[in-house]
Design a protein around this motif. Structure first.
Motif, short mmCIF file in Angstrom:
data_model
loop_
_atom_site.label_atom_id
_atom_site.label_comp_id
_atom_site.label_asym_id
_atom_site.label_seq_id
_atom_site.Cartn_x
_atom_site.Cartn_y
_atom_site.Cartn_z
N SER A 1 -102.00 11.75 -40.77
CA SER A 1 -100.79 10.97 -40.96
C SER A 1 -101.16 9.55 -41.37
CB SER A 1 -99.94 10.94 -39.69
OG SER A 1 -100.62 10.25 -38.66
N PHE A 2 -100.12 8.77 -41.70
CA PHE A 2 -100.30 7.35 -42.00
C PHE A 2 -99.50 6.58 -40.95
CE2 PHE A 2 -98.87 3.60 -44.71
CZ PHE A 2 -100.07 2.91 -44.54
N PRO A 3 -100.12 6.31 -39.76
CA PRO A 3 -99.38 5.81 -38.59
C PRO A 3 -99.05 4.32 -38.67
CG PRO A 3 -101.69 5.98 -38.05
CD PRO A 3 -101.54 6.51 -39.46
N ILE A 4 -98.30 3.93 -39.67
CA ILE A 4 -97.99 2.50 -39.85
C ILE A 4 -97.13 1.96 -38.71
CG2 ILE A 4 -95.87 2.82 -41.20
CD1 ILE A 4 -96.97 0.51 -43.02
N GLY A 5 -96.44 2.85 -38.00
CA GLY A 5 -95.62 2.42 -36.87
C GLY A 5 -96.45 1.77 -35.76
N GLN A 6 -97.76 2.04 -35.72
CA GLN A 6 -98.62 1.43 -34.72
C GLN A 6 -98.60 -0.10 -34.81
OE1 GLN A 6 -102.53 3.05 -35.29
NE2 GLN A 6 -102.01 5.07 -34.46
N LEU A 7 -98.37 -0.61 -36.02
CA LEU A 7 -98.45 -2.06 -36.25
C LEU A 7 -97.30 -2.80 -35.58
CD1 LEU A 7 -99.54 -2.15 -39.99
CD2 LEU A 7 -100.96 -2.10 -37.93
N MET A 8 -96.25 -2.10 -35.20
CA MET A 8 -95.13 -2.75 -34.53
C MET A 8 -95.52 -3.27 -33.14
SD MET A 8 -92.92 -2.81 -36.78
CE MET A 8 -91.63 -3.55 -35.76
N ALA A 9 -96.68 -2.84 -32.66
CA ALA A 9 -97.15 -3.32 -31.36
C ALA A 9 -97.62 -4.77 -31.42
CB ALA A 9 -98.30 -2.42 -30.85
N ALA A 10 -97.93 -5.25 -32.64
CA ALA A 10 -98.44 -6.63 -32.76
C ALA A 10 -98.09 -7.20 -34.14
CB ALA A 10 -99.95 -6.64 -32.55
N PRO A 11 -96.80 -7.37 -34.44
CA PRO A 11 -96.42 -7.80 -35.79
C PRO A 11 -96.95 -9.18 -36.18
CG PRO A 11 -94.55 -7.88 -34.27
CD PRO A 11 -95.64 -7.14 -33.58
N TRP A 12 -96.96 -10.13 -35.23
CA TRP A 12 -97.44 -11.47 -35.57
C TRP A 12 -98.94 -11.47 -35.82
CZ3 TRP A 12 -94.45 -15.04 -37.34
CH2 TRP A 12 -93.11 -15.07 -36.96
N MET A 13 -99.67 -10.66 -35.07
CA MET A 13 -101.11 -10.59 -35.28
C MET A 13 -101.43 -9.95 -36.63
SD MET A 13 -103.96 -9.36 -32.53
CE MET A 13 -103.89 -7.61 -32.85
N VAL A 14 -100.59 -9.02 -37.05
CA VAL A 14 -100.75 -8.41 -38.37
C VAL A 14 -100.62 -9.48 -39.46
CG1 VAL A 14 -99.70 -6.83 -40.05
CG2 VAL A 14 -99.97 -6.12 -37.67
N ILE A 15 -99.61 -10.33 -39.33
CA ILE A 15 -99.38 -11.39 -40.33
C ILE A 15 -100.56 -12.36 -40.36
CG2 ILE A 15 -97.93 -13.36 -40.94
CD1 ILE A 15 -95.56 -11.77 -39.75
N ILE A 16 -101.02 -12.77 -39.16
CA ILE A 16 -102.14 -13.72 -39.09
C ILE A 16 -103.40 -13.10 -39.67
CG2 ILE A 16 -103.65 -14.98 -37.52
CD1 ILE A 16 -101.23 -15.26 -35.63
N GLN A 17 -103.68 -11.84 -39.32
CA GLN A 17 -104.87 -11.17 -39.84
C GLN A 17 -104.82 -11.05 -41.35
OE1 GLN A 17 -108.02 -9.29 -38.23
NE2 GLN A 17 -108.13 -10.32 -40.20
N ALA A 18 -103.66 -10.72 -41.89
CA ALA A 18 -103.53 -10.59 -43.34
C ALA A 18 -103.78 -11.93 -44.04
CB ALA A 18 -102.13 -10.07 -43.70
#
Length: 295
Positions: free
Chosen positions: A208-225
């Motif tokens: 699968s492509f479990p993109i829903g996992q990223l909802m656990a840390a949305p701000w960290m996703v933005i900072i990392q990107a």
């Protein structure tokens, strides 16, 4: 600013520091049950899309010649997708600081591979640096991760392969760099290719492509990107200014950030032998640096 972009030392420190931040971020992501493949996807997709927006804003586009496409996908595999998945996989087992030490072996393995590929001639300092660096790696490996959290040999083997894969990427990007190519374009194309490879890998490995996992840390996703986009822009500029062996030394800065953040902010503890091994590796890096500068 243009002067800073031509300073190998500035580029080395800035790129290494941002690379070091991915280590504690990766450990936090693992604690939130975000898979290594998905967090590696965040790093590459975030960097690729932000850099693509930057290019389009300046009315610049990616090149899709056969040479550029080959470069995008090979660089994506050996420089980003594979090593990032390896790093993020071993961090929960070895600790962010211990995993960061593996980056410090990159200059040694890069010099060794550069000699093998004929990019550098072997000399006394280079051979000494390689020998000392691997001695340091052996000392670090004996400790097997965080104090009180002894890792299985499998994770040590994967960790020790990280600098080997990084060295392959460092040398490949130098020998196959498209003529007159823009570093930002290559960074963008390679990371978009890495994101695509990671999607395919997740579908194949995880089903699968479990993109829903990223909802656990949305701000960290933005900072990392955002950090990834800036880091890899400087990374490709450093490739031009400093060359593959000098570029590989950013791993030493990253390791320092990983050890400090892991120890001070994430409760990691390491044996004295781990720290001593890191110092021995630093000595090996010193010799490889001297060898790189030798005429």
């Amino acid at each position: 600013m243009n002067q800073l972009m031509q300073s190998a030392l500035f580029l080395l420190v800035a790129t290494g520091a941002m690379l070091g931040l991915t280590l504690p971020f990766g450990k936090i992501a693992a604690s939130l049950h975000i898979s290594p493949f998905m967090w590696a996807f965040v790093i590459s997709a975030g960097a690729g899309l932000i850099l693509l927006g930057f290019l389009l804003a300046k009315a610049r586009f990616l090149n899709f010649t056969a040479h550029h496409l080959r470069y995008y996908f090979i660089a994506a595999a050996v420089s980003y997708a594979l090593p990032n998945v390896m790093v993020l996989t071993v961090i929960p087992h070895l600790g962010a600081g211990f995993t960061g030490i593996m980056y410090t072996l990159s200059p040694v393995t890069t010099l060794l591979l550069s000699v093998v590929c004929g990019l550098k001639r072997p000399n006394y300092l280079g051979i000494t640096g390689i020998a000392v660096g691997f001695l340091g790696a052996l000392l670090v490996a004996i400790t097997r991760g965080e104090t009180g959290s002894v890792a299985e040999p499998l994770w040590l083997i994967v960790a020790l392969l990280i600098p080997v894969v990084l060295a392959v990427g460092n040398v490949y990007r130098t020998i196959d760099w498209p003529q007159n190519a823009d570093p930002v374009e290559l960074a963008c194309g390679s990371h978009l290719a890495a994101a695509l490879l990671l999607i395919v890998s997740m579908l194949f490995v995880e089903g699968s492509f479990p993109i829903g996992q990223l909802m656990a840390a949305p701000w960290m996703v933005i900072i990392q990107a955002a950090v990834s986009a800036l880091m890899f822009t400087l990374y490709f500029q450093l490739q031009i200014v400093g060359g593959p062996v000098y570029l590989s030394q950013m791993g030493y800065v990253a390791a320092a950030i990983g050890l400090i953040s892991g120890t001070l902010f994430m409760g990691e503890h390491y044996q004295m032998l781990t720290w001593f091994g890191a110092l021995v590796i630093a000595l090996g890096v010193f010799f490889t640096t001297k060898a790189q500068r030798a005429k």
